[in-house]
Design an enzyme around this catalytic site. Structure first.
Site, PDB file in Angstrom:
ATOM      1  N   ARG A 134       0.819  -1.228   0.000  1.00 40.34           N
ATOM      2  CA  ARG A 134       0.000   0.000   0.000  1.00 40.34           C
ATOM      3  C   ARG A 134       0.841   1.262   0.000  1.00 40.34           C
ATOM      4  O   ARG A 134       0.423   2.300   0.535  1.00 40.34           O
ATOM      5  CB  ARG A 134      -0.969   0.026   1.202  1.00 40.34           C
ATOM      6  CG  ARG A 134      -2.058  -1.019   1.153  1.00 40.34           C
ATOM      7  CD  ARG A 134      -3.278  -0.528   0.389  1.00 40.34           C
ATOM      8  NE  ARG A 134      -4.219  -1.611   0.167  1.00 40.34           N
ATOM      9  CZ  ARG A 134      -5.319  -1.819   0.892  1.00 40.34           C
ATOM     10  NH1 ARG A 134      -5.612  -1.001   1.874  1.00 40.34           N
ATOM     11  NH2 ARG A 134      -6.109  -2.826   0.629  1.00 40.34           N
ATOM     12  N   ARG A 152      -3.417   6.428   1.116  1.00 38.44           N
ATOM     13  CA  ARG A 152      -3.997   7.655   1.693  1.00 38.44           C
ATOM     14  C   ARG A 152      -3.098   8.399   2.667  1.00 38.44           C
ATOM     15  O   ARG A 152      -3.370   9.533   3.014  1.00 38.44           O
ATOM     16  CB  ARG A 152      -5.324   7.316   2.379  1.00 38.44           C
ATOM     17  CG  ARG A 152      -6.450   7.047   1.402  1.00 38.44           C
ATOM     18  CD  ARG A 152      -7.582   6.283   2.041  1.00 38.44           C
ATOM     19  NE  ARG A 152      -7.163   4.920   2.332  1.00 38.44           N
ATOM     20  CZ  ARG A 152      -7.930   4.004   2.885  1.00 38.44           C
ATOM     21  NH1 ARG A 152      -9.150   4.308   3.260  1.00 38.44           N
ATOM     22  NH2 ARG A 152      -7.478   2.781   3.103  1.00 38.44           N
ATOM     23  N   ARG A 208      -6.433  11.096  -6.111  1.00 39.45           N
ATOM     24  CA  ARG A 208      -7.683  10.354  -5.926  1.00 39.45           C
ATOM     25  C   ARG A 208      -8.877  11.304  -6.039  1.00 39.45           C
ATOM     26  O   ARG A 208      -9.896  10.957  -6.652  1.00 39.45           O
ATOM     27  CB  ARG A 208      -7.645   9.678  -4.558  1.00 39.45           C
ATOM     28  CG  ARG A 208      -8.820   8.797  -4.222  1.00 39.45           C
ATOM     29  CD  ARG A 208      -8.551   8.249  -2.827  1.00 39.45           C
ATOM     30  NE  ARG A 208      -9.580   7.374  -2.331  1.00 39.45           N
ATOM     31  CZ  ARG A 208     -10.712   7.793  -1.774  1.00 39.45           C
ATOM     32  NH1 ARG A 208     -10.970   9.082  -1.687  1.00 39.45           N
ATOM     33  NH2 ARG A 208     -11.589   6.907  -1.314  1.00 39.45           N
ATOM     34  N   ASP A 267      -6.812  -3.115  -7.581  1.00 38.79           N
ATOM     35  CA  ASP A 267      -7.339  -3.767  -6.387  1.00 38.79           C
ATOM     36  C   ASP A 267      -7.648  -5.221  -6.702  1.00 38.79           C
ATOM     37  O   ASP A 267      -7.967  -5.546  -7.847  1.00 38.79           O
ATOM     38  CB  ASP A 267      -8.596  -3.062  -5.872  1.00 38.79           C
ATOM     39  CG  ASP A 267      -8.919  -3.484  -4.450  1.00 38.79           C
ATOM     40  OD1 ASP A 267      -8.317  -2.929  -3.519  1.00 38.79           O
ATOM     41  OD2 ASP A 267      -9.734  -4.414  -4.266  1.00 38.79           O
ATOM     42  N   TYR A 288     -14.778 -12.475  -0.388  1.00 39.72           N
ATOM     43  CA  TYR A 288     -15.520 -11.234  -0.671  1.00 39.72           C
ATOM     44  C   TYR A 288     -16.698 -11.500  -1.611  1.00 39.72           C
ATOM     45  O   TYR A 288     -17.760 -10.904  -1.480  1.00 39.72           O
ATOM     46  CB  TYR A 288     -14.588 -10.183  -1.286  1.00 39.72           C
ATOM     47  CG  TYR A 288     -13.604  -9.609  -0.289  1.00 39.72           C
ATOM     48  CD1 TYR A 288     -13.948  -8.528   0.520  1.00 39.72           C
ATOM     49  CD2 TYR A 288     -12.337 -10.164  -0.123  1.00 39.72           C
ATOM     50  CE1 TYR A 288     -13.062  -8.012   1.451  1.00 39.72           C
ATOM     51  CE2 TYR A 288     -11.436  -9.654   0.805  1.00 39.72           C
ATOM     52  CZ  TYR A 288     -11.809  -8.572   1.589  1.00 39.72           C
ATOM     53  OH  TYR A 288     -10.924  -8.073   2.510  1.00 39.72           O
TER      54      TYR A 288
HETATM   55  O1  CP3 Z   1      -0.084  -2.327  -2.383  1.00 41.65           O
HETATM   56  C1  CP3 Z   1      -0.479  -1.441  -3.187  1.00 41.65           C
HETATM   57  O2  CP3 Z   1      -0.339  -0.221  -2.963  1.00 41.65           O
HETATM   58  C2  CP3 Z   1      -1.087  -1.858  -4.506  1.00 41.65           C
HETATM   59  C3  CP3 Z   1      -2.493  -1.639  -4.663  1.00 41.65           C
HETATM   60  C4  CP3 Z   1      -3.426  -2.462  -3.813  1.00 41.65           C
HETATM   61  C5  CP3 Z   1      -4.615  -1.952  -3.236  1.00 41.65           C
HETATM   62  N1  CP3 Z   1      -5.287  -2.991  -2.660  1.00 41.65           N
HETATM   63  C6  CP3 Z   1      -5.064  -0.556  -3.280  1.00 41.65           C
HETATM   64  C7  CP3 Z   1      -6.135  -0.110  -2.374  1.00 41.65           C
HETATM   65  C8  CP3 Z   1      -3.354  -3.818  -3.488  1.00 41.65           C
HETATM   66  C9  CP3 Z   1      -2.261  -4.840  -3.783  1.00 41.65           C
HETATM   67  C10 CP3 Z   1      -4.553  -4.139  -2.776  1.00 41.65           C
HETATM   68  C11 CP3 Z   1      -4.859  -5.489  -2.301  1.00 41.65           C
HETATM   69  C12 CP3 Z   1      -6.103  -5.737  -1.586  1.00 41.65           C
HETATM   70  N2  CP3 Z   1      -7.320  -5.139  -1.767  1.00 41.65           N
HETATM   71  C13 CP3 Z   1      -6.252  -6.763  -0.623  1.00 41.65           C
HETATM   72  C14 CP3 Z   1      -5.190  -7.739  -0.207  1.00 41.65           C
HETATM   73  C15 CP3 Z   1      -4.142  -7.146   0.659  1.00 41.65           C
HETATM   74  C16 CP3 Z   1      -4.619  -6.715   2.010  1.00 41.65           C
HETATM   75  O3  CP3 Z   1      -4.550  -5.509   2.269  1.00 41.65           O
HETATM   76  O4  CP3 Z   1      -4.986  -7.573   2.820  1.00 41.65           O
HETATM   77  C17 CP3 Z   1      -7.573  -6.717  -0.171  1.00 41.65           C
HETATM   78  C18 CP3 Z   1      -8.189  -7.614   0.877  1.00 41.65           C
HETATM   79  C19 CP3 Z   1      -8.247  -5.697  -0.912  1.00 41.65           C
HETATM   80  C20 CP3 Z   1      -9.691  -5.301  -0.849  1.00 41.65           C
HETATM   81  C21 CP3 Z   1      -9.841  -3.925  -0.375  1.00 41.65           C
HETATM   82  N3  CP3 Z   1      -9.492  -2.815  -1.103  1.00 41.65           N
HETATM   83  C22 CP3 Z   1     -10.362  -3.493   0.872  1.00 41.65           C
HETATM   84  C23 CP3 Z   1     -10.833  -4.419   1.963  1.00 41.65           C
HETATM   85  C24 CP3 Z   1     -10.317  -2.104   0.867  1.00 41.65           C
HETATM   86  C25 CP3 Z   1     -10.881  -1.185   1.915  1.00 41.65           C
HETATM   87  C26 CP3 Z   1      -9.996  -1.080   3.089  1.00 41.65           C
HETATM   88  C27 CP3 Z   1      -9.202   0.174   3.026  1.00 41.65           C
HETATM   89  O5  CP3 Z   1      -7.962   0.132   3.249  1.00 41.65           O
HETATM   90  O6  CP3 Z   1      -9.812   1.244   2.811  1.00 41.65           O
HETATM   91  C28 CP3 Z   1      -9.725  -1.687  -0.351  1.00 41.65           C
HETATM   92  C29 CP3 Z   1      -9.453  -0.296  -0.768  1.00 41.65           C
HETATM   93  C30 CP3 Z   1      -8.071   0.024  -1.251  1.00 41.65           C
HETATM   94  N4  CP3 Z   1      -7.307  -0.757  -2.078  1.00 41.65           N
HETATM   95  C31 CP3 Z   1      -7.373   1.232  -0.996  1.00 41.65           C
HETATM   96  C32 CP3 Z   1      -6.162   1.162  -1.700  1.00 41.65           C
HETATM   97  C33 CP3 Z   1      -5.088   2.217  -1.792  1.00 41.65           C
HETATM   98  C34 CP3 Z   1      -7.906   2.409  -0.193  1.00 41.65           C
HETATM   99  C35 CP3 Z   1      -8.945   3.062  -1.049  1.00 41.65           C
HETATM  100  C36 CP3 Z   1      -9.017   4.539  -0.980  1.00 41.65           C
HETATM  101  O7  CP3 Z   1      -8.131   5.244  -1.515  1.00 41.65           O
HETATM  102  O8  CP3 Z   1     -10.025   4.991  -0.430  1.00 41.65           O
END
Ligand code: CP3
Length: 343
Positions: A24, A28, A37, A74, A151
């Site tokens: 990540r 944010r 964003r 994602d 999911y």
């Molecule tokens: O690592 C990276 O920066 C690459 C991009 C990436 C994202 N999500 C961007 C993201 C990667 C590799 C993921 C993987 C992901 N997504 C997983 C597996 C890894 C983990 O964290 O366990 C899972 C379970 C998801 C599903 C997901 N996406 C959830 C549950 C959420 C909401 C939780 C949160 O952190 O807000 C997301 C949103 C998400 N994916 C964000 C980002 C940068 C935040 C969204 C935003 O900008 O509002």
């Protein structure tokens, strides 16, 4: 290309300073991410806008000089490409239409139908492979089938993955068919990423820890092994990172059982334990607790050194144990990198 530090570590080389990137890292906690964003409108619009998705991928590379960039996308884009509805509720997380029966599964598209929806992601990879610094490795990724299925079945994140366990236990044939579809679609999705320029692929199995015994073998190990084997058959020499988060003892032998070149370690195990039981089988990635990016100070420096020391005897890629959180301080990330590189 062969000299990139991440690729050397993935080939099993022990380096004097471990290469470093952060899950990540485009997120944010960075003001420039929040600005881009906002420009995109919302999170999914950002994922599907190749120019802006490439821009946020590059931001942490410019700011910190990480050794790897991970494609900004994602894990839930794949279910969307298979026909599930997907949206994000601000402050809560993802929502999807649910798959709870054989009939629901039949309503999904096939692995050959996913590319129209996902083509902007491939374009993001192409832009990145042309704009990243020469020394930076580009990592593509997908969710592992079990985690994506949790999911798709529940329609949202769940604390115990209860709905997916229920379907698995009550209708194993349907659940297995969903895992097989996801495995096949993941191979096609990752293949397009590699053709577009991804140099490494990573499988995120965030909920692997809730699978026990035979279920862990069937739904965490077997899909990762199948995807790894097919990717390496299609792209000889392609390095694969597997992240069976919170697998505990399941981490032991995960390299051999799946063929992955690197196993990523979370914070449920210590680096000393992981060095003794997992790094003996190959490259490991991890595992500084992400809370140090919030709290900083001397504890951050000491724990960073501890992780580097613990993994010193073998191939290691420095990373956090899970993604950096939105409340992290960007200064603490700089301190972590400085500590690793000055040891
Ligand atoms: O690592 C990276 O920066 C690459 C991009 C990436 C994202 N999500 C961007 C993201 C990667 C590799 C993921 C993987 C992901 N997504 C997983 C597996 C890894 C983990 O964290 O366990 C899972 C379970 C998801 C599903 C997901 N996406 C959830 C549950 C959420 C909401 C939780 C949160 O952190 O807000 C997301 C949103 C998400 N994916 C964000 C980002 C940068 C935040 C969204 C935003 O900008 O509002």
């Amino acid at each position: 290309m062969a000299d990139k530090t991440i690729l050397r570590a993935l080939r099993g080389e022990r380096l004097p300073t471990p290469p470093i990137w952060m899950m990540r890292q485009a997120g944010r906690y960075l003001p420039e991410y929040r600005a881009t964003r906002a420009k995109a409108g919302d999170f999914l619009s950002l994922c599907y806008n190749p120019e802006l998705a490439a821009e946020v991928t590059l931001q942490p590379i410019r700011r910190y000089g990480f050794d790897a960039a991970i494609l900004f996308a994602d894990i839930l884009l794949l279910p969307q490409a298979l026909g599930a509805d997907l949206w994000f509720v601000t402050g809560e997380g993802p929502r999807l239409s649910t798959i709870t029966s054989a009939e629901g599964l039949r309503g999904l598209k096939t692995r050959d139908d996913i590319h129209e929806v996902l083509s902007p992601v491939y374009e993001t990879v192409r832009i990145l492979s042309e704009s990243l610094p020469e020394e930076t490795t580009l990592i593509g990724f997908a969710g592992a089938p079990w985690t994506v299925a949790t999911y798709m079945v529940a329609g949202r994140g769940t604390p115990d993955q209860g709905p997916a366990h229920k379907l698995k236990d009550e209708d194993r044939a349907t659940f297995s068919a969903l895992i097989d579809l996801l495995s096949d679609a993941t191979i096609e999705y990752l293949s397009k990423q590699v053709e577009a320029g991804a140099e490494v692929v990573k499988l995120f199995d965030s909920w692997a820890g809730s699978l026990k015994g035979q279920d862990f073998e069937d739904f965490a190990v077997k899909p990762a092994a199948r995807i790894t084997k097919e990717m390496k058959a299609r792209f000889p020499g392609l390095p694969v990172i597997a992240f069976p988060r919170e697998a505990g003892d399941g981490y032991i032998g995960f390299h051999q059982k799946t063929g992955a070149d690197c196993v990523a370690i979370d914070n449920s195990v210590t680096p000393e334990w992981a060095a003794e039981h997992v790094q003996v089988s190959g490259c490991v990635q991890g595992n500084l607790a992400s809370r140090h990016m919030v709290t900083g100070g001397q504890a951050l420096v000491e724990e960073t050194r501890r992780v580097v020391e613990a993994f010193r005897k073998g191939p290691h890629i420095f990373n956090l144990g899970h993604g950096i959180t939105p409340d992290a301080d960007p200064e603490n990330v700089a301190l972590m990198i400085e500590t690793v590189r000055n040891m």
